[in-house]
Scaffold this motif. Structure first.
Motif, PDB file in Angstrom:
ATOM      1  N   LEU A  62       0.661  -1.008  -0.398  1.00  0.00           N
ATOM      2  CA  LEU A  62       0.043   0.067   0.125  1.00  0.00           C
ATOM      3  C   LEU A  62       0.947   0.844  -0.093  1.00  0.00           C
ATOM      4  CD1 LEU A  62      -3.181  -1.340   2.298  1.00  0.00           C
ATOM      5  CD2 LEU A  62      -3.520  -0.310  -0.025  1.00  0.00           C
ATOM      6  N   ARG A  63       2.135   0.810   0.768  1.00  0.00           N
ATOM      7  CA  ARG A  63       2.860   2.610   0.655  1.00  0.00           C
ATOM      8  C   ARG A  63       3.599   2.729  -0.858  1.00  0.00           C
ATOM      9  NH1 ARG A  63       4.974   0.831   5.674  1.00  0.00           N
ATOM     10  NH2 ARG A  63       5.896  -0.732   4.733  1.00  0.00           N
ATOM     11  N   ALA A  64       3.860   1.920  -0.948  1.00  0.00           N
ATOM     12  CA  ALA A  64       4.078   1.537  -2.872  1.00  0.00           C
ATOM     13  C   ALA A  64       2.961   2.241  -3.782  1.00  0.00           C
ATOM     14  CB  ALA A  64       4.903   0.749  -3.055  1.00  0.00           C
ATOM     15  N   LEU A  65       2.182   1.524  -3.415  1.00  0.00           N
ATOM     16  CA  LEU A  65       0.563   2.250  -4.517  1.00  0.00           C
ATOM     17  C   LEU A  65       0.607   3.816  -4.281  1.00  0.00           C
ATOM     18  CD1 LEU A  65      -1.418  -1.251  -4.216  1.00  0.00           C
ATOM     19  CD2 LEU A  65       0.216  -0.645  -5.770  1.00  0.00           C
ATOM     20  N   GLY A  66       0.258   4.090  -2.786  1.00  0.00           N
ATOM     21  CA  GLY A  66      -0.136   5.074  -2.751  1.00  0.00           C
ATOM     22  C   GLY A  66       1.302   6.137  -3.428  1.00  0.00           C
ATOM     23  N   THR A  67       2.207   5.890  -3.227  1.00  0.00           N
ATOM     24  CA  THR A  67       3.660   6.690  -3.720  1.00  0.00           C
ATOM     25  C   THR A  67       3.983   7.266  -4.894  1.00  0.00           C
ATOM     26  OG1 THR A  67       4.879   6.175  -1.982  1.00  0.00           O
ATOM     27  CG2 THR A  67       6.580   6.818  -3.769  1.00  0.00           C
ATOM     28  N   ALA A  68       3.300   5.609  -5.913  1.00  0.00           N
ATOM     29  CA  ALA A  68       2.898   5.250  -7.248  1.00  0.00           C
ATOM     30  C   ALA A  68       1.911   5.578  -7.478  1.00  0.00           C
ATOM     31  CB  ALA A  68       3.137   4.196  -8.062  1.00  0.00           C
ATOM     32  N   GLY A  69       1.061   6.014  -6.897  1.00  0.00           N
ATOM     33  CA  GLY A  69      -0.293   7.318  -7.324  1.00  0.00           C
ATOM     34  C   GLY A  69      -0.946   6.275  -8.496  1.00  0.00           C
ATOM     35  N   ALA A  70      -1.435   4.829  -7.398  1.00  0.00           N
ATOM     36  CA  ALA A  70      -2.192   3.467  -7.731  1.00  0.00           C
ATOM     37  C   ALA A  70      -3.470   4.057  -7.216  1.00  0.00           C
ATOM     38  CB  ALA A  70      -2.020   2.665  -7.472  1.00  0.00           C
ATOM     39  N   ALA A  71      -4.582   3.762  -7.980  1.00  0.00           N
ATOM     40  CA  ALA A  71      -5.941   4.444  -7.708  1.00  0.00           C
ATOM     41  C   ALA A  71      -7.169   3.278  -6.533  1.00  0.00           C
ATOM     42  CB  ALA A  71      -7.135   4.331  -9.402  1.00  0.00           C
ATOM     43  N   ALA A  72      -6.474   1.930  -7.300  1.00  0.00           N
ATOM     44  CA  ALA A  72      -6.719   0.892  -6.534  1.00  0.00           C
ATOM     45  C   ALA A  72      -5.931  -0.236  -5.541  1.00  0.00           C
ATOM     46  CB  ALA A  72      -8.580   0.533  -6.848  1.00  0.00           C
ATOM     47  N   VAL A  73      -6.116  -1.020  -4.632  1.00  0.00           N
ATOM     48  CA  VAL A  73      -6.318  -2.590  -4.558  1.00  0.00           C
ATOM     49  C   VAL A  73      -7.335  -3.767  -4.499  1.00  0.00           C
ATOM     50  CG1 VAL A  73      -5.242  -2.218  -2.670  1.00  0.00           C
ATOM     51  CG2 VAL A  73      -3.705  -3.519  -3.439  1.00  0.00           C
ATOM     52  N   VAL A  74      -7.105  -5.090  -4.966  1.00  0.00           N
ATOM     53  CA  VAL A  74      -7.960  -5.831  -4.601  1.00  0.00           C
ATOM     54  C   VAL A  74      -7.353  -7.228  -4.175  1.00  0.00           C
ATOM     55  CG1 VAL A  74      -9.648  -7.573  -5.219  1.00  0.00           C
ATOM     56  CG2 VAL A  74      -9.216  -5.721  -7.074  1.00  0.00           C
ATOM     57  N   PHE A  75      -7.383  -7.064  -2.699  1.00  0.00           N
ATOM     58  CA  PHE A  75      -7.306  -8.394  -1.751  1.00  0.00           C
ATOM     59  C   PHE A  75      -8.108  -9.084  -1.246  1.00  0.00           C
ATOM     60  CE2 PHE A  75      -4.329  -4.482   0.862  1.00  0.00           C
ATOM     61  CZ  PHE A  75      -3.548  -5.178   0.002  1.00  0.00           C
ATOM     62  N   LYS A  76      -7.525 -10.356  -1.202  1.00  0.00           N
ATOM     63  CA  LYS A  76      -8.763 -11.193  -0.475  1.00  0.00           C
ATOM     64  C   LYS A  76      -8.870 -11.188   0.416  1.00  0.00           C
ATOM     65  CE  LYS A  76      -9.449 -13.917  -4.272  1.00  0.00           C
ATOM     66  NZ  LYS A  76      -8.960 -15.311  -4.889  1.00  0.00           N
ATOM     67  N   PRO A  77     -10.037 -12.287   1.189  1.00  0.00           N
ATOM     68  CA  PRO A  77     -10.152 -11.927   2.539  1.00  0.00           C
ATOM     69  C   PRO A  77      -9.122 -12.791   3.397  1.00  0.00           C
ATOM     70  CG  PRO A  77     -12.460 -12.068   1.515  1.00  0.00           C
ATOM     71  CD  PRO A  77     -11.572 -12.045   0.566  1.00  0.00           C
ATOM     72  N   PRO A  81      -7.323  -4.541  10.062  1.00  0.00           N
ATOM     73  CA  PRO A  81      -8.366  -3.357  11.122  1.00  0.00           C
ATOM     74  C   PRO A  81      -7.302  -2.173  10.107  1.00  0.00           C
ATOM     75  CG  PRO A  81      -8.448  -4.629  12.585  1.00  0.00           C
ATOM     76  CD  PRO A  81      -8.158  -5.790  11.304  1.00  0.00           C
ATOM     77  N   GLY A  82      -5.709  -2.783  10.652  1.00  0.00           N
ATOM     78  CA  GLY A  82      -4.610  -2.689  10.204  1.00  0.00           C
ATOM     79  C   GLY A  82      -4.314  -2.077   8.974  1.00  0.00           C
ATOM     80  N   THR A  83      -5.029  -3.036   7.864  1.00  0.00           N
ATOM     81  CA  THR A  83      -4.389  -3.111   6.451  1.00  0.00           C
ATOM     82  C   THR A  83      -5.289  -1.615   6.014  1.00  0.00           C
ATOM     83  OG1 THR A  83      -4.746  -5.381   6.051  1.00  0.00           O
ATOM     84  CG2 THR A  83      -4.773  -4.245   4.275  1.00  0.00           C
ATOM     85  N   LEU A  84      -6.746  -2.012   7.091  1.00  0.00           N
ATOM     86  CA  LEU A  84      -8.175  -0.223   5.874  1.00  0.00           C
ATOM     87  C   LEU A  84      -6.683   0.738   6.553  1.00  0.00           C
ATOM     88  CD1 LEU A  84     -11.022  -1.767   7.487  1.00  0.00           C
ATOM     89  CD2 LEU A  84     -10.707  -1.978   5.013  1.00  0.00           C
ATOM     90  N   ALA A  85      -6.241   1.030   7.935  1.00  0.00           N
ATOM     91  CA  ALA A  85      -5.850   1.680   8.191  1.00  0.00           C
ATOM     92  C   ALA A  85      -5.312   2.696   6.828  1.00  0.00           C
ATOM     93  CB  ALA A  85      -5.055   2.303   9.535  1.00  0.00           C
ATOM     94  N   ALA A  86      -3.595   1.281   6.675  1.00  0.00           N
ATOM     95  CA  ALA A  86      -2.511   2.062   5.482  1.00  0.00           C
ATOM     96  C   ALA A  86      -2.967   2.614   4.313  1.00  0.00           C
ATOM     97  CB  ALA A  86      -1.922   0.336   5.636  1.00  0.00           C
ATOM     98  N   ALA A  87      -4.329   1.558   3.702  1.00  0.00           N
ATOM     99  CA  ALA A  87      -4.802   2.258   2.317  1.00  0.00           C
ATOM    100  C   ALA A  87      -5.604   3.370   2.757  1.00  0.00           C
ATOM    101  CB  ALA A  87      -6.528   1.009   1.986  1.00  0.00           C
ATOM    102  N   GLU A  88      -5.603   3.494   3.920  1.00  0.00           N
ATOM    103  CA  GLU A  88      -6.265   5.260   4.253  1.00  0.00           C
ATOM    104  C   GLU A  88      -5.103   6.177   4.151  1.00  0.00           C
ATOM    105  OE1 GLU A  88      -9.537   6.473   3.825  1.00  0.00           O
ATOM    106  OE2 GLU A  88     -10.400   5.121   4.756  1.00  0.00           O
TER     107      GLU A  88
END
Length: 512
Positions: A62-77, A81-88
């Protein structure tokens, strides 16, 4: 990247197209996105995080995607909660795919959305079949990938027995499917050869035809078949058929989206009622605010027959709930599952009113006896799963028993609590002491010698320790009753003057 597509696709559209849950959308559901990519942090991409399944790896991605300007990521469940916070923090929308959806199929579905972009339905498939027939120059059928007929033209073009047989059956007969497979027509059609010309069949009255696969992003959606009429279908007809395939793809995608939309409301409500992770799309799909007083109502129709009849009856009750709510202007979301109908209602009084109306109308219009259980009123969707569990527990008490057809959790809370404790007793062996001890010994003595020790204990507890009243319950003199209490204490070690002993004895009598 196609900038036009990038401008028009959104988090909402790709999530709806691929049936994904939106767990985080830092820039909103209408934020622009681009085509899918597998672990490629390119600007605007919807990144499929195949194999990234630990919290640490997800946070780093998520840090790498945010830096690169990616719009969205798809994870499998599951998604932590920490991953949700990292996405925000990264400003990246987080989408969740169902565990049964393969990454390859998901990529194909998202690529289809990117290739076609947002679109409006073109209308009736039968009208579209007429349009194709008029443009290409022959009788047309539109089929799904399993050779089932979706639509056909009716403009009076010459046809043949094979097409008439297909239309009457609304599917290609099995013998024709075998022939098409054995002669390689299907291999050419689905193998990407473009327009396929079919001329070699030795069948009475058979006319040549053209066929083309309908695809979106490499995903097969169906096929178009055009029978040759009075004039041969030449190069211009092939070109027109190739163009028509793109139009039909839009309509088939729209039809599929509409089918999914009908199911999305049911899926969203069941997810909320089950207490599963709430997607940000849930509020829009359910049409209900995520906060405020609401209650779950469960309906059980008493249908004759087996499970299939129960499921059908529950669906009919769910439809009746929807119609009843609309007639009385209640805002209600309803679905059916496992032979029961469930409604999400805004508040306690509307819930009871709706239940009463549905039970009455089911008896008169559906000829069905229906019971209704109402859970506690809770504050918001996040707590509605508890209300649904209570509604089911209330309904479990009502079904198959005499008495009222409607009850709230407050009406039967004591009985529901007893049933919950009984369930704990069966599920947890460590509670086996409730099946043992002095009362169990008394019961064994009664069974062996015909005594009435357990009846004495029950009468004493039911009379709240009033010996005269308890003695009257078992038809003995109060002195005799006092003697029995002494013997129960002296011989069996059960001292009913001890409040803890009384509580355990009462639980044993109620739960075992």
């Amino acid at each position: 990247m196609d900038k036009a597509i990038f401008r028009h696709l959104s988090v909402r559209l790709v999530a709806e197209h691929a049936c994904l849950d939106v767990l985080a959308a830092p820039h909103g559901l209408d934020a622009a996105v681009g085509p899918p990519a597998i672990l490629d942090p390119s600007p605007g991409a919807v990144v499929l995080a195949a194999g990234v399944d630990t919290p640490l790896a997800r946070a780093e991605l998520l840090r790498a995607l945010g830096t690169a300007g990616a719009a969205a990521v798809v994870f499998k469940p599951p998604v932590e909660p920490g991953t949700l916070a990292a996405a925000e923090r990264a400003g990246v929308a987080l989408l969740a795919a169902g565990p049964g959806l393969s990454w390859g199929r998901l990529h194909t579905s998202l690529q289809a959305a990117a290739d076609l972009g947002p679109h409006e339905p073109l209308g009736d498939l039968f009208q579209l079949a007429d349009t194709v027939a008029a443009t290409v120059g022959g009788a047309t059928t539109i089929e799904d990938p399993h050779s089932r007929v979706l639509a056909y033209s009716n403009l009076g073009h010459p046809t043949d027995p094979a097409r008439r047989q297909v239309i009457l059956a609304r599917a290609v007969p099995e013998e024709w499917v075998r022939t098409l497979r054995d002669t390689g027509v299907f291999r050419r059609l689905w193998g990407g050869e473009g327009v396929v010309r079919v001329t070699a069949f030795d069948a009475p009255g058979y006319r040549p035809r053209l066929a083309v696969a309908v695809r979106a992003g490499g995903e097969p959606l169906g096929s178009i078949w055009v029978v040759e009429g009075e004039r041969p279908l030449g190069v211009e007809a092939e070109r027109a058929l190739r163009s028509a395939a793109g139009l039909v793809a839009l309509d088939l995608l729209a039809a599929r989206a509409a089918t999914r939309a009908r199911g999305r409301g049911d899926d969203a409500l069941l997810a909320v009622l089950d207490g599963r992770v709430e997607s940000l799309l849930t509020r829009e799909v359910l049409g209900i605010a995520p906060a405020g007083p609401m209650a779950a109502v469960a309906f059980a129709p008493e249908a004759a027959g087996g499970p299939a009849e129960e499921i059908t009856a529950a669906r009919r009750v769910a439809d009746l709930v929807t119609l009843t709510a609309a007639a009385y202007r209640h805002h209600v979301t309803c679905t059916a599952s496992d032979g029961r109908a469930y409604a999400l209602v805004g508040g306690p009084q509307p819930a009871r009113d709706l239940a009463a109306q549905v039970v009455e109308r089911a008896a008169t219009t559906l000829r069905l006896a229906v019971r209704a259980g109402i859970g506690a009123t809770v504050d918001g969707l996040a707590a509605i799963a508890r209300s649904r569990r209570e509604a089911d527990q209330v309904l479990d008490l009502l079904v198959g028993s005499p008495g009222p057809g409607i009850a709230t959790i407050d009406d039967v809370r004591a009985r529901v609590t007893i049933e919950r404790l009984r369930g704990l007793l069966h599920e947890h062996p460590e509670f086996r002491e409730l099946r043992e001890g002095g009362l169990a010994t008394l019961a064994a003595q009664d069974a062996h010698k015909g005594t009435s020790w357990v009846a004495t204990v029950r009468a004493y507890l039911d009379a709240f320790g009033d010996v005269a009243s308890a003695a009257d319950r078992v038809s003995v003199h109060p002195n005799t009753f006092r003697y029995r209490l002494r013997r129960i204490n002296e011989v069996f070690g059960l001292d009913l003057s001890d409040p803890d002993e009384r509580l355990v004895a009462a639980l044993q009598l109620r739960l075992t």
